[in-house]
Design a protein around this motif. Structure first.
Motif, PDB file in Angstrom:
ATOM      1  N   ARG A 171      18.818  71.208  15.635  1.00  7.78           N
ATOM      2  CA  ARG A 171      18.403  72.504  16.208  1.00  7.78           C
ATOM      3  C   ARG A 171      19.566  73.480  16.255  1.00  7.78           C
ATOM      4  N   PHE A 172      20.781  72.941  15.936  1.00 11.55           N
ATOM      5  CA  PHE A 172      21.951  73.834  15.985  1.00 11.55           C
ATOM      6  C   PHE A 172      22.344  74.272  14.582  1.00 11.55           C
ATOM      7  N   LEU A 173      21.601  73.765  13.571  1.00  6.88           N
ATOM      8  CA  LEU A 173      21.967  74.127  12.187  1.00  6.88           C
ATOM      9  C   LEU A 173      20.971  75.179  11.683  1.00  6.88           C
ATOM     10  N   SER A 174      21.504  76.285  11.163  1.00  9.53           N
ATOM     11  CA  SER A 174      20.586  77.360  10.748  1.00  9.53           C
ATOM     12  C   SER A 174      19.726  76.910   9.588  1.00  9.53           C
ATOM     13  N   HIS A 175      20.309  76.162   8.632  1.00 11.23           N
ATOM     14  CA  HIS A 175      19.526  75.796   7.430  1.00 11.23           C
ATOM     15  C   HIS A 175      18.331  74.917   7.788  1.00 11.23           C
ATOM     16  N   LEU A 176      18.417  74.146   8.881  1.00 10.19           N
ATOM     17  CA  LEU A 176      17.278  73.296   9.249  1.00 10.19           C
ATOM     18  C   LEU A 176      16.378  74.039  10.236  1.00 10.19           C
ATOM     19  N   SER A 177      16.991  74.798  11.158  1.00  6.54           N
ATOM     20  CA  SER A 177      16.164  75.437  12.198  1.00  6.54           C
ATOM     21  C   SER A 177      15.219  76.459  11.588  1.00  6.54           C
TER      22      SER A 177
END
Lengths: 188, 713, 334, 176, 290
Positions: D18-24
């Protein structure tokens, strides 16, 4: 004069006329594009495993003089053969994203904000806390039987720790301190 | 692990993911493999390309169902009814793989006469149920005569008291119509699944079963896995290529976290933690050592583990330090000590890579429990909810909790990432794989090994300074690990300890180059610490001359000084030469069953391990899971001990009788056979038995009945 | 990373009003609901959940203004040439001034619209006849290179700054440059129609023959109108005004008849289509009638307004048609 | 009937995703999958906000109406199923209600693992009230209809405060 | 039987750039599991910024569509049609009691790298070029953000990156990992795809493999499987082509895409005609009325 012709020859229009091209081919390429190559060409490779799920895909970690460059799948892994899932592919960002904490933080009782504290100082304070809590709550015997344990300190570990780390935790906490409330996510 | 552990002997996936490519049918239930294990699902797609039938049983049409051939929209929580229906279908229509079931499973064993099954009065209880204690007791489930090593067997499976007949009677009411009433799936769909599984059974065909927390996170999770084990045993798929049961673990090293556990009730290698009753080592060993099978070597593994913990100070005189080990006085799992936290009795907590504030059930209760702690150490890479519950949780937002009256002192240690520390993960197919360190961790980030090492050094220094007797275990602890420049203990040194060595140090020998087959022989103070490495758990002794941190991992770093977990040359599709699969680098366990009782392979298409008559030893594509030289027609003499008591045609060497347990006589709390019960909060009542939910289910918090509903806490 | 406070503000606003009105921060970060792209409950909508098939243009107001300025600039050079041939010296003088101002203003507008203005010179990296904008860049360069020196030469010649042979030379140069600027001018006024016509936007490419005519004539008409407003009330400009308004009226009729169903419904049904029609009415029939009754200044103003408004209309139609999947599918069924 | 599951784009409690932009950005918000029949019954459109209430707590989520989840017809009784992904929490780039707020702590006899895959719940269209109003609101909507059967150790339902809860059933009454 | 044939084509090193070999992507939705690893791998390798955290409500697709900061986009299509002979719901069991069939298809969309590319022809600065391997590359150091390519792409792939994002102003799209290919590596999305739904290789091999795959699917009951490689239109075929189930419109793909250069002829004739007419009109005006 020579520099002028050099400059002119770099003008794609001249190249376009000389090669009678339509301006969409290699003649329109800038020097930067011609010099393009993968940034991991001369990087060192560390072979690793993805930290996310249990499949255990192989990962190649490209790094150069102490800095991570890119993380990709390891083609020789018999399980993943070079592939990754979205989480595995995001491993590079997992290690380098801006919201990652790199400073030791401490929150005093009743405080509303974090405060800075040095790592060594924090280790000493935690060691004292553990020592005092154990001293206060250690049970040597219980109605005749020696049990040597404390139930006042507990450990809740995730399952993304290495086997060696798990071993050290069990060795110190259970065999050393006599803590029995040791648990983690893995149950079945 | 009790689900697979009791059925076959080991608590781990029986096959490898890449072996799924050889399956003729794959049943995925209790898992959305394409979503949770996408790269593992690659092998299911390879199987599908080769014509396998993919069945996905899931209440939700997920991405796995989109790629499956058959989607079964089962109601959540009714897996046992569905699997029970399949088992009944196999038995009633005589479709099970008889040549496999008769010799390799305990279908033919005769049970004792006191055994009663729930069919008697339809209330869902087996014999031996004690109402006040809400638990089963006594040994009415054992074989006739009570001795599990040499059961009396009726190979025709007709004897009324034999396991097969009991099984038939137990599942007799799980008809397709009953399955439709409970699970909500039409009989035609049920028969399509049954036909697909039966078509993929027999000498030339195998089927695989994949599951994950969709099965385990139930009030009867273990029994669901037991039902799958029975189904796979009846279909004759265990130990064969393209067969087996694959437990899909959710984390990188969940299997590792039960092999070398940070769990309260087991020691590394599934040795049981001593309870309050086991006062001396001998008393402990007598209760847990089994006469026959691999577990007969229990004393060797236990003493070696104690020698690994306490090193030189563990001697025969002081029971190898057995008294220093804490004794359990009940259930100390996370849900139990959660209530100690709520009562404020828990002073300190270490959170290493888990996030109970949102990751554990009833997280509102979790956040309130965290606020009652005196001190909390959180180690993670980001500021997770469990670290800032005192500032940003819904409770703070709603005013139920106020930051100024939360006493907890919180230490947040930034953690190193997976590329910043070296170490081994054990993945979902029991494979130890090494991670090489790429870069140093940034800023204050450190690995958990560094944290434990520095904490241990400080605590041991305090223990040495004090003369209090309760600090005896700390002073006795053998914390010998050499460090690298950052203060991290050398992880490969820990791995050498896990693998095990001969304890008396070879004088003046043993730098880390591994000559004389001693690895990391010098300890922190620079004097020799231990002798040659052990090459496998067969070499472990019970007299304290050997030590091994985890006996089932023994062999990962043997005398050749090669860290097999870091070997990266995969020689064949099963991946030999890449990483180390415990036990003994065997990729498909119980693979003796991939050969007929007479030692020849079941079929050319499905051969894996077979008996080579001219060289008189087991050979094959995988490391044979059997005593090398024991011929298939070997008959043990009466009174034989340990492994020689196992006959030549018994693949499951961990069980005393060497057979696959359709019926589990010992080791489970809630019954030898899986029985369908409704989930704890189910809108419908149980169709099969008068009791709706799993009787011995702990509704944790009997002491805090009201805690369960959100009002009072 | 936008700081947390802005995000929390948005969350509070979203919680009260249920949706965030302003442009907001791109990172929604949780419960900040945006108007859902899909209308129907099961996520239907034409094509893939109603997502656009081609991309709408990214141009802003600078481009339609450039069309307008480039249009009258180019055509005023043509008028200047004709005036020079027929010895209207003062008209030539004003027309050349108007063309020169346009020649300077146009590149500025274009550069202002560029995503990376400092790389505007890259427009002349290659010569691509198959790209209307590459042609446009060279035409504008040619036009600028002819008009500005031409004006200078004309000024020097008219004020007799140099004597004798140099003045003779200046006169010839002015003449040649005027020819050049007229040549480039007429292209500058009409290539913009090709620029839009040769794209993947249905409402544009379906009217690729109408667009150049419209832009060219509008350019001519607005040049004549502007010169008339600058005091040159001569019959010739009036005739040009009549000519331009007449053609614009024909175009209006042609546009309303030549319908392609859903393909160019952006013109016929969407309000941006009305922008074009108002523009066309102003520089078509209205200008014609006003000119017919001799109210020349009003006709000129109406023509100028019409030309500008219709340019804005065409760009707006392009944006609507570009994000409408239905129109792309309809256009491709021909 | 509530069941929980995982998404490919996030990882367990979300700490590592949840802290990674590419996954969020692939899965930016907590949602609940409901069947078109249930959506029609509750009067909810695709994308509206709904609240899921159980004995333990309540969270809000966006409604993803899809034919991929279907009601189960058991001898005359229709049981609606709701799918909830785990992963979300109150910090990180993307936030949302934590499905674990709803689940009960129950220990499987052998390994004390909780029952996370099946629980009874109630669905209330609209957004979750914040601040003090939450307590009173939740009393109104707690599923007293609840499970037909009671496990011997399960606390009797009357311990829930606020006796005037309307008779159970799946959120039919709470259509306001 | 055991284990052979699993060595993937997406992992081998190659020297296509040096040998000027035409390469391509073949994407097969019947094996795609919708895991979006390609989207993440593309963003990780090329450091593409994130473009918004908006929940779309379109099944599991919150990415929306291709654009300046999304070079790979996995589509989630929920249709009420049968997928091959998959057994889903009562319809497929033969006792279709009114419940119609259902299927869920995932397809990873990417720039088509057309044979005759609209953006390539339209780009006035020569920033967009045809590389040695036949892919269409936007040179970020040359592009001045004029935006003409955005309206010239018949598939709506390329876009200009808006202000708040880094490197804003320029046009961006899939570069076919040109930097990786020059070093002999396979593009990041193809290398990471777990089920090899995205296959990278020589264009002609891929086209042969695709036609074979379509026949194979037709035999297995996928009667509406077809190739999307519009070679009969003016685009002249695309290098990153797809196998699709059903009509292209459901995936937002234009059924008959045209490269805008075909409109040039008629547009320029109209332009010249107007220009000449304008000159004549002006000369006449001055001739008769001065």
């Amino acid at each position: 004069m020579a520099s002028l012709t050099a400059l002119l020859s770099k003008w794609p229009l001249i190249r376009q006329i000389r090669e009678r091209a339509d301006g969409t081919g290699l003649e329109a390429m800038s020097d930067k594009t011609r010099a393009m190559h993968a940034r991991i060409d001369d990087a060192q490779v560390a072979r690793s495993i993805c930290p996310y799920c249990g499949v255990g895909c192989g990962q190649l970690i490209f790094h150069k003089d102490g800095k991570l460059l890119s993380i990709e799948g390891d083609p020789e892994s018999p399980i993943s053969q070079g592939n990754l899932c979205p989480k595995g592919a995001a491993s590079y960002q997992l290690l380098t994203h801006s919201r990652r904490e790199t400073k030791m933080k401490y929150r005093a009782p009743r405080a509303k904000e974090w405060t800075e504290i040095s790592l060594e100082r924090a280790m000493d304070v935690v060691a004292d806390r553990v020592w005092e809590s154990r001293k206060r709550t250690f049970v040597h015997k219980q109605n005749g039987a020696t049990i040597n344990h404390t139930t006042a300190i507990c450990h809740l570990g995730g399952a993304t720790l290495d086997n060696e780390e798990n071993y050290l935790i069990k060795k110190l906490f259970t065999a050393g301190l006599g803590m029995v409330c040791v648990s983690n996510q893995a149950r079945i | 692990m009790p689900g697979l552990g009791t059925s076959f002997g080991r608590g781990g996936a029986t096959t490898a993911q890449q072996d799924l490519a050889n399956a003729d049918c794959i049943l995925i239930e209790g898992s959305s493999m394409a979503e949770a294990h996408p790269v593992g699902f690659r092998w299911v797609m390879k199987a599908k390309e080769r014509g396998a039938t993919i069945i996905h049983v899931d209440p939700r049409f997920s991405r796995t169902s989109a790629l499956a051939d058959i989607w079964v929209p089962l109601r959540a929580g009714t897996d046992i009814a569905f699997l029970g229906g399949l088992v009944r279908h196999l038995i009633e229509n005589n479709l099970f793989f008889r040549e496999y079931v008769v010799p390799y499973t305990n279908a033919s064993c005769i049970l004792s006469d006191e055994y009663r099954d729930p069919e008697g009065n339809g209330d869902g209880y087996f014999s031996g149920w004690n109402e006040e204690k809400r638990a089963y007791e006594g040994d009415s489930w054992l074989y006739k005569g009570g001795d599990l090593s040499r059961p009396e067997r009726d190979l025709t499976l007709q004897h009324p008291q034999c396991v097969f007949q009991k099984l038939k009677r137990h599942f007799s009411r799980y008809t397709p119509e009953m399955v439709e009433k409970i699970c909500g799936i039409p009989p035609e769909l049920f028969h399509k699944v049954a036909d697909a599984l039966v078509a993929a059974s027999g000498p030339k065909k195998t089927a695989a079963v994949c599951y994950a927390v969709g099965w385990t996170q139930h009030s009867k999770g273990v029994q669901i896995i037991r039902a799958a084990a029975i189904l796979q045993l009846l279909l004759g798929n265990i130990g064969r290529p393209g067969g087996g049961i694959l437990a899909l673990r959710g984390h990188a090293s969940i299997q590792g976290s039960t092999d070398i556990p940070t769990l309260y009730d087991i020691l590394p290698g599934y040795l049981t933690m001593p309870h309050k009753g086991d006062q001396t080592l001998q008393q402990y060993l007598d209760t847990y050592t089994k006469k026959t099978g691999l577990w007969s070597g229990y004393p060797k593994y236990m003493v070696s583990t104690l020698k690994a913990y306490y090193g030189k100070r563990a001697t025969a005189k002081n029971d190898f330090g057995y008294s220093w080990l804490p004794k359990l006085t009940g259930n100390h799992s996370f849900f139990e000590f959660l209530y100690d936290m709520l009562d404020g009795k828990m002073e300190g907590m270490f959170l290493m890579g888990q996030n109970p504030a949102v990751g554990a059930p009833n997280s509102r209760l979790q956040r309130k429990a965290l606020s009652k702690l005196k001190w909390l150490v959180v180690r993670d890479m980001v500021e997770i909810e469990s670290a800032n519950f005192w500032r940003e949780s819904p409770e703070i937002d709603r005013g139920e909790l106020k930051a100024e009256d939360i006493e907890t002192e919180v230490f947040f240690f930034p953690a190193a990432g997976h590329a910043e520390k070296e170490g081994a993960f054990t993945n979902t197919q029991r494979l130890l794989q090494w991670r090489e360190k790429a870069v140093d961790p940034p800023g204050d980030c450190r690995s958990e090994a560094w944290f434990m090492h520095q904490l241990a050094l400080r605590l041991i220094a305090k223990a040495k300074a004090s003369d209090d007797s309760i600090d005896e275990p700390l002073r006795a602890l053998d914390w010998w690990y050499p460090e690298d420049e950052l203060g991290d203990p050398k992880t490969e040194a820990v791995l050498t300890e896990i693998n095990g060595w001969y304890t008396d140090p070879v004088a003046g020998v043993g730098d880390s180059s591994g000559n004389e087959s001693v690895v990391f022989g010098i300890d922190r103070e620079g004097n020799p610490h231990h002798g040659k490495q052990v090459n496998g758990f067969a070499e472990l002794k019970a007299d304290g001359s050997t030590a091994s941190g985890c006996w089932i991992y023994s062999g990962v770093l043997g005398r050749d000084g090669v860290n097999k977990a870091n070997s990266r040359k995969s020689k064949d599709y099963l991946g030999h030469g890449w990483g180390f699969a415990w036990p003994g680098d065997r990729r498909i366990i119980y693979n003796r069953a991939s050969a007929r009782p007479d030692g020849s392979p079941w079929s050319e298409r499905k051969k894996l391990v077979w008996w080579d008559w001219d060289s008189d030893k087991w050979t094959g594509i995988d490391v044979p899971g059997f005593v090398k030289g024991k011929p298939p027609d070997f008959e043990p003499e009466v009174g034989a001990e340990g492994l020689d008591a196992i006959p030549g045609d018994a693949p499951f060497t961990l069980h005393e009788d060497g057979l696959g347990w359709l019926f589990v006589p010992k080791g489970l709390q809630d019954g030898p056979l899986p029985t369908h019960f409704e989930p704890l909060e189910s809108p419908v009542s149980n169709e099969l038995y008068s009791h709706n939910t799993n009787p011995p289910e702990h509704w944790i918090g009997t002491r805090h009945r009201a805690m369960q509903s959100f009002h009072l806490c | 990373m936008p700081d947390e406070s802005r995000l929390d503000q948005l969350r509070e606003e979203a919680w009260q009003k249920g949706a965030v009105t302003g442009r907001g921060v791109d990172i929604a970060g949780g419960p900040i609901p945006r108007k859902l792209a899909t209308a129907s409950p099961s996520g239907g909508g034409p094509g893939y959940y109603g997502q656009p098939v081609v991309k709408p243009p990214v141009w802003t107001w600078e481009i339609p203004v450039y069309f307008f300025v480039g249009g009258f600039g180019g055509m005023s050079a043509v008028i200047a040439l004709a005036a020079a041939i027929f010895h209207h010296v003062d008209l030539v003088h004003t027309a050349m001034w108007v063309a020169a101002i346009a020649a300077i203003l146009s590149p500025l507008l274009l550069i202002l619209d560029l995503g990376r203005p400092h790389l505007f010179i890259n427009m002349l990296r290659v010569f691509k006849p198959q790209s209307a904008m590459s042609m446009g860049a060279w035409i504008l360069t040619g036009f600028g290179a002819c008009v500005v020196p031409g004006l200078i030469a004309l000024e020097l010649h008219v004020h007799q700054v140099f004597g004798g042979t140099v003045d003779q030379l200046l006169r010839v140069a002015a003449g040649v440059l005027m020819f050049g600027s007229a040549f480039f001018g007429m292209l500058l006024a009409t290539y913009t129609g090709v620029l839009i016509g040769a794209t993947a936007i249905p409402a544009w490419f379906l009217h690729r023959t109408l667009l150049p005519i419209h832009f060219g004539t509008a350019g001519l008409g607005s040049a004549a109108a502007l010169l008339e407003l600058l005091g040159h009330r001569i019959a010739a400009l009036n005739f040009i005004g009549f000519y331009a308004a007449g053609i614009e009226t024909v175009l209006l009729i042609w546009l309303s008849l030549d319908k392609h169903g859903a393909a160019d419904r952006a013109i016929h049904e969407h309000r941006s289509g009305w922008l074009i029609r108002i523009g066309e009415i102003f520089n078509g029939p209205l200008a014609l009638i006003l000119r017919f009754f001799g109210l020349v200044p009003f006709a000129a103003i109406s023509f100028l307004i019409g030309a500008l408004v219709s340019r804005f209309g065409w760009i707006a139609v392009g944006k609507v048609s570009g994000s409408d999947p239905e129109s792309v599918f309809a256009a491709e069924r021909y | 009937m509530l069941t929980t599951y995982r998404l490919t784009e996030h990882h367990t409690a979300g700490g590592m995703s949840r802290f990674l932009s590419h996954l969020s950005e692939l899965q930016p918000e907590m949602f609940a999958e409901i069947s078109p029949e249930l959506a029609r019954e509750l009067g909810v459109k695709n994308g509206d906000y709904i609240c899921i209430v159980t004995l333990r707590g309540a969270i809000e989520a966006r409604a993803l109406v899809s034919r991929r989840i279907r009601p189960v017809h058991l001898n005359g009784k229709t049981v609606h199923q709701v799918g909830l992904p785990y992963h979300f929490g109150t910090s990180g780039l993307v936030r949302g209600g934590a499905a674990n707020d709803l689940l009960s702590i129950s220990g499987e006899p052998n390994v004390t693992i909780m029952e996370a895959k099946a629980a009874a719940c109630n669905i209330v269209p609209g957004r979750l009230p914040r601040g003090a109003a939450f307590e009173e609101w939740i009393n109104k909507h707690v599923p007293t209809g609840g499970p037909a059967n009671l496990h011997p150790e399960q606390p009797p339902l009357d311990t829930a405060k606020g006796g005037e809860n309307p008779p159970g059933g799946h959120g039919k009454e709470e259509k306001e | 039987m055991i284990g052979e044939g699993t060595k993937s084509t997406n992992q081998r090193r190659h020297s296509y750039v040096q040998e000027h070999v035409e390469v391509g992507f073949f994407t097969d939705p019947t094996v795609c599991i919708g895991c979006k690893a390609c989207e993440v791998a593309c963003k990780e390798w090329n450091h593409v910024p994130d473009d918004g955290f908006v929940w779309s409500g379109n099944s599991y697709d919150n990415t929306g569509h291709l654009g300046a900061s999304t070079w790979r986009h996995v589509m989630f299509v929920e249709q009420d049609r049968q997928k091959g002979n998959q057994i889903v719901g009562s319809h497929s069991l033969g006792n279709g009691d009114g419940e119609d069939p259902f299927r869920w298809i995932f397809l990873s969309d990417v720039c088509k790298h057309c044979e005759d590319a609209g953006c390539l022809e339209a780009c006035p600065t020569g920033a967009i070029v045809r590389t040695e391997v036949g892919s269409v590359l936007v040179q970020n150091d040359v592009c001045n953000g004029c935006g003409y390519c955005v309206v010239s792409c018949p598939f709506g792939v390329i876009d200009r990156r808006p202000k708040p994002l880094p490197d804003a102003g320029g046009a961006f799209k899939c570069t076919f990992c040109y930097d990786r290919q020059k070093s002999g590596l396979v593009p990041a999305c193809a290398k990471v795809c777990p089920t090899e739904s995205i296959v990278f290789g020589r264009l002609d091999d891929l086209r042969a493999r695709a036609t074979h795959r379509v026949q194979e699917l037709h035999e297995h009951g996928y009667d509406d499987a077809q190739l999307y490689d519009p070679r009969e239109t003016s685009v002249g075929g695309i290098h990153a082509f797809f196998l699709i189930l059903g009509e292209p419109e459901a995936y937002g793909l234009p059924p008959k895409p045209q490269v805008p250069t075909i409109y040039l002829k008629s547009a320029w004739t109209a332009a010249f005609a107007t220009a000449i007419a304008a000159i004549i009109a002006t000369l006449l005006a001055f001739a008769f009325f001065s």
